[in-house]
Enzyme design. Sequence first.
Site, mmCIF file in Angstrom:
data_model
loop_
_atom_site.group_PDB
_atom_site.id
_atom_site.type_symbol
_atom_site.label_atom_id
_atom_site.label_comp_id
_atom_site.label_asym_id
_atom_site.label_seq_id
_atom_site.Cartn_x
_atom_site.Cartn_y
_atom_site.Cartn_z
ATOM 1 N N TRP A 101 0.847 -1.265 -0.012
ATOM 2 C CA TRP A 101 -0.003 -0.045 0.082
ATOM 3 C C TRP A 101 1.040 1.145 0.095
ATOM 4 O O TRP A 101 0.399 2.377 -0.756
ATOM 5 C CB TRP A 101 -0.724 0.051 1.282
ATOM 6 C CG TRP A 101 -1.738 -1.176 1.065
ATOM 7 C CD1 TRP A 101 -2.044 -2.261 1.847
ATOM 8 C CD2 TRP A 101 -2.948 -1.297 0.042
ATOM 9 N NE1 TRP A 101 -3.086 -2.918 1.454
ATOM 10 C CE2 TRP A 101 -3.792 -2.439 0.459
ATOM 11 C CE3 TRP A 101 -3.146 -0.536 -1.127
ATOM 12 C CZ2 TRP A 101 -4.623 -3.064 -0.559
ATOM 13 C CZ3 TRP A 101 -4.196 -1.225 -1.984
ATOM 14 C CH2 TRP A 101 -4.906 -2.563 -1.599
ATOM 15 N N ASP A 171 -1.326 6.820 6.208
ATOM 16 C CA ASP A 171 -2.421 5.783 6.114
ATOM 17 C C ASP A 171 -2.609 4.910 7.291
ATOM 18 O O ASP A 171 -1.746 3.816 7.559
ATOM 19 C CB ASP A 171 -2.093 4.927 4.762
ATOM 20 C CG ASP A 171 -3.070 3.945 4.496
ATOM 21 O OD1 ASP A 171 -4.120 3.745 4.946
ATOM 22 O OD2 ASP A 171 -2.726 3.301 3.351
ATOM 23 N N LYS A 195 -11.638 -1.681 7.104
ATOM 24 C CA LYS A 195 -10.654 -2.815 7.882
ATOM 25 C C LYS A 195 -11.204 -2.709 9.193
ATOM 26 O O LYS A 195 -11.588 -3.795 9.857
ATOM 27 C CB LYS A 195 -9.377 -2.313 7.674
ATOM 28 C CG LYS A 195 -8.785 -1.873 6.167
ATOM 29 C CD LYS A 195 -8.793 -3.352 5.487
ATOM 30 C CE LYS A 195 -8.794 -3.046 3.965
ATOM 31 N NZ LYS A 195 -7.481 -2.433 3.476
HETATM 32 C C1 LIG Z 1 -6.969 -1.741 2.209
HETATM 33 C C2 LIG Z 1 -5.846 -0.751 2.237
HETATM 34 C C3 LIG Z 1 -5.811 0.171 1.202
HETATM 35 C C4 LIG Z 1 -6.803 0.162 -0.114
HETATM 36 O O1 LIG Z 1 -7.946 0.633 0.415
HETATM 37 P P1 LIG Z 1 -9.053 0.592 -0.513
HETATM 38 O O2 LIG Z 1 -10.230 1.422 0.016
HETATM 39 O O3 LIG Z 1 -9.698 -0.446 -1.188
HETATM 40 O O4 LIG Z 1 -8.466 1.610 -1.746
HETATM 41 C C5 LIG Z 1 -4.907 1.174 1.597
HETATM 42 N N1 LIG Z 1 -3.950 1.069 2.518
HETATM 43 C C6 LIG Z 1 -4.159 0.034 3.308
HETATM 44 C C7 LIG Z 1 -3.146 0.208 4.700
HETATM 45 C C8 LIG Z 1 -5.190 -0.884 3.323
HETATM 46 O O5 LIG Z 1 -5.335 -1.797 4.220
#
Ligand SMILES: *Cc1c(COP(=O)(O)O)cnc(C)c1O
Length: 360
Positions: A101, A171, A195
């Site tokens: 990511w 993030d 998540k």
């Molecule tokens: C799942 C995830 C993403 C991507 O998320 P989307 O909502 O599918 O774009 C980005 N960063 C992390 C840390 C993730 O776990």
Amino acid sequence: MSRVYNFSAGPAVLPEEVLKEAAAEMLDYKGTGMSVMEMSHRSKAYQDIIDEAEKDLRELMNIPDNYKVLFLQGGASLQFAMIPMNLKKNGVADYIVTGQWAKKAYQEAQKYVKANKIATSEDKTFSYIPDCSDLPISDDADYVYICENNTIYGTKFHELPNTKGKTLVADVSSCFLSEPVDVSKYGVIYGGVQKNVGPAGVVIVIIREDLIPETVDDTVPTMMQYKIHADNGSMYNTPPCYGIYICGKVFKWIKKMGGLSAMKELNEKKAKILYDFLDQSKMFKGTVEPASRSLMNVPFVTGDADLDAKFVKEAKAAGFENLKGHRSVGGMRASIYNAMPIEGVQALVEFMDKFEKENS
Ligand SMILES: *Cc1c(COP(=O)(O)O)cnc(C)c1O
């Protein structure tokens, strides 16, 4: 009806209480005679929902007044572009690449700014967090970017990098609300909610007001300007109404559970059960350096792909869902987010113990 223990990395388990409440309100939300799904986002009932969600989130995370909370769409992945587009001043940004990511964010940023990879753990399949105490931060960096919890690899920054005074952008998709956080250490904290917080379709961006630019390049789409969303209380256009409503319910559930310190305590307890088992097992091994272990995502392997597949299959039959590891790591991964009950982790460990005895 029977519920399984769902170890999915995302979309993931939600608190049963929240699902039941949402079910009870499905046909008639608080006497409105309609579902939140059917409601105008300009109605008083919906304004109350989003206002209360923001208020509860601010309370939970102790968000300072000079930060905006935005409820947006496009997933965490759209932020990979929105961040450089909006935070760009000198046009330089430093990225710490600790997984897929972070790597995707780094690659996307290259379209808009000069993105530098100042540290990475790719040499060992992202199984650790590099030492970030004295990195070659660019003098003109607009920000330093991290992915705080690496969902795929199961690592977590237990200490934030020394950004040498530069703005930190994080993030936190897979560790959102899993433990207390000092928001003032970040310029931007954001995460997709699917998540640990709610249903897919909502991304929450917490941004210090002075980082929201008055103007951006005219090629930046209106929908990708933080200012537009900040000035319109996340209602420039129709927001992901139902998703925000569920997030609001999860915030209330966390408050009822005792807030983020209580959440952290519970998450530590759950993770310890699993890691302690892995550390003594002769069959199952954790794939991450112990000092970098995540409380949320726990990857493990047997070292034998056929045995891994047998385990995943038998676990599924026994009611443990989504334990197959990410395709880039193989093996297994148990995501044990806030809403995974401790009983689920205990039951998983008992099942693993039984499997080990039967297969060695
Ligand atoms: C799942 C995830 C993403 C991507 O998320 P989307 O909502 O599918 O774009 C980005 N960063 C992390 C840390 C993730 O776990």
